[in-house]
Design a protein around this motif. Structure first.
Motif, mmCIF file in Angstrom:
data_model
loop_
_atom_site.group_PDB
_atom_site.id
_atom_site.type_symbol
_atom_site.label_atom_id
_atom_site.label_comp_id
_atom_site.label_asym_id
_atom_site.label_seq_id
_atom_site.Cartn_x
_atom_site.Cartn_y
_atom_site.Cartn_z
ATOM 1 N N ALA A 89 0.828 -1.203 0.000
ATOM 2 C CA ALA A 89 0.000 0.000 0.000
ATOM 3 C C ALA A 89 0.862 1.252 0.000
ATOM 4 O O ALA A 89 0.466 2.281 -0.564
ATOM 5 C CB ALA A 89 -0.924 -0.006 1.211
ATOM 6 N N GLU A 94 0.221 8.504 -4.478
ATOM 7 C CA GLU A 94 -0.872 9.257 -3.865
ATOM 8 C C GLU A 94 -1.993 9.533 -4.862
ATOM 9 O O GLU A 94 -3.167 9.511 -4.511
ATOM 10 C CB GLU A 94 -0.340 10.568 -3.285
ATOM 11 C CG GLU A 94 -1.364 11.355 -2.490
ATOM 12 C CD GLU A 94 -1.826 10.637 -1.233
ATOM 13 O OE1 GLU A 94 -2.989 10.813 -0.863
ATOM 14 O OE2 GLU A 94 -1.029 9.894 -0.642
ATOM 15 N N ARG A 97 -4.182 6.523 -5.016
ATOM 16 C CA ARG A 97 -4.982 6.403 -3.808
ATOM 17 C C ARG A 97 -6.181 7.348 -3.849
ATOM 18 O O ARG A 97 -7.283 6.977 -3.471
ATOM 19 C CB ARG A 97 -4.130 6.691 -2.572
ATOM 20 C CG ARG A 97 -3.255 5.524 -2.190
ATOM 21 C CD ARG A 97 -2.561 5.797 -0.905
ATOM 22 N NE ARG A 97 -1.162 6.017 -1.246
ATOM 23 C CZ ARG A 97 -0.249 6.494 -0.442
ATOM 24 N NH1 ARG A 97 -0.573 6.849 0.769
ATOM 25 N NH2 ARG A 97 0.988 6.636 -0.820
ATOM 26 N N ASP A 98 -5.954 8.579 -4.331
ATOM 27 C CA ASP A 98 -7.066 9.525 -4.436
ATOM 28 C C ASP A 98 -8.100 9.042 -5.440
ATOM 29 O O ASP A 98 -9.300 9.162 -5.220
ATOM 30 C CB ASP A 98 -6.555 10.908 -4.837
ATOM 31 C CG ASP A 98 -5.781 11.578 -3.719
ATOM 32 O OD1 ASP A 98 -5.967 11.186 -2.551
ATOM 33 O OD2 ASP A 98 -4.993 12.496 -4.025
ATOM 34 N N ARG A 101 -10.104 6.314 -3.852
ATOM 35 C CA ARG A 101 -11.056 6.842 -2.868
ATOM 36 C C ARG A 101 -12.267 7.450 -3.557
ATOM 37 O O ARG A 101 -13.388 7.320 -3.089
ATOM 38 C CB ARG A 101 -10.368 7.874 -1.985
ATOM 39 C CG ARG A 101 -9.427 7.283 -0.982
ATOM 40 C CD ARG A 101 -8.883 8.342 -0.039
ATOM 41 N NE ARG A 101 -7.763 7.811 0.680
ATOM 42 C CZ ARG A 101 -6.511 8.241 0.563
ATOM 43 N NH1 ARG A 101 -6.233 9.232 -0.250
ATOM 44 N NH2 ARG A 101 -5.541 7.687 1.258
#
Length: 145
Positions: A89, A94, A97-98, A101
């Motif tokens: 992970a 980043e 990951r955004d 999400r």
């Protein structure tokens, strides 16, 4: 253990290591952080279960020694799997990951609900495929004696 040998992504800080249960310290758990009650259940609970199974003559008395070792091995394996998950992970950028999400946000309040005929008292819904208002509502058959 010294603080220099522990990776930066370990979840238990070095100064808190001495307050952890002995079971967790002996196994060298870094990502799974069981409390005192859970450590009690892992070790003494496994022994008690093995004794009960041996008294019921379902297993031999070797189980009293083997079962706590097997439970400890499974806890350590779980900790190692958690380490692999945390490391993988951490490698995800980043931006990814955004994006993940945003994709996983629930779509609450976005569904459009059409006017339903069955919500109006006195109107009977039929299996007719014509648009609402064009079909005449039918009355249920009455039974005459």
């Amino acid at each position: 253990m010294t603080g220099a040998s522990r990776p930066a992504w370990a979840t238990v800080r070095v100064d808190e290591e001495r307050y952890r249960p002995l079971y967790a310290r002996l196994l060298g758990l870094r990502f799974v952080n069981p409390g005192g009650v859970l450590c009690f259940l892992f070790f003494e609970g496994a022994i008690a279960l093995a004794v009960l199974l041996a008294l019921a003559e379902l297993v031999s008395w070797w189980a009293v020694l083997v079962l706590p070792v097997v439970v400890a091995a499974m806890v350590k394996l779980n900790d190692m799997v958690a380490a692999v998950v945390v490391r993988s992970a951490a490698l995800v950028p980043e931006q990814e990951r955004d994006r993940f999400r945003r994709q996983m946000e629930p779509a609450v309040g976005r569904a459009q609900v059409e006017w339903m005929l069955h919500s109006v008292p006195g109107v009977i819904v039929t299996a007719d495929t014509s648009p609402p208002g064009t079909a005449e509502p039918t009355r249920p058959p009455t039974h005459s004696s």
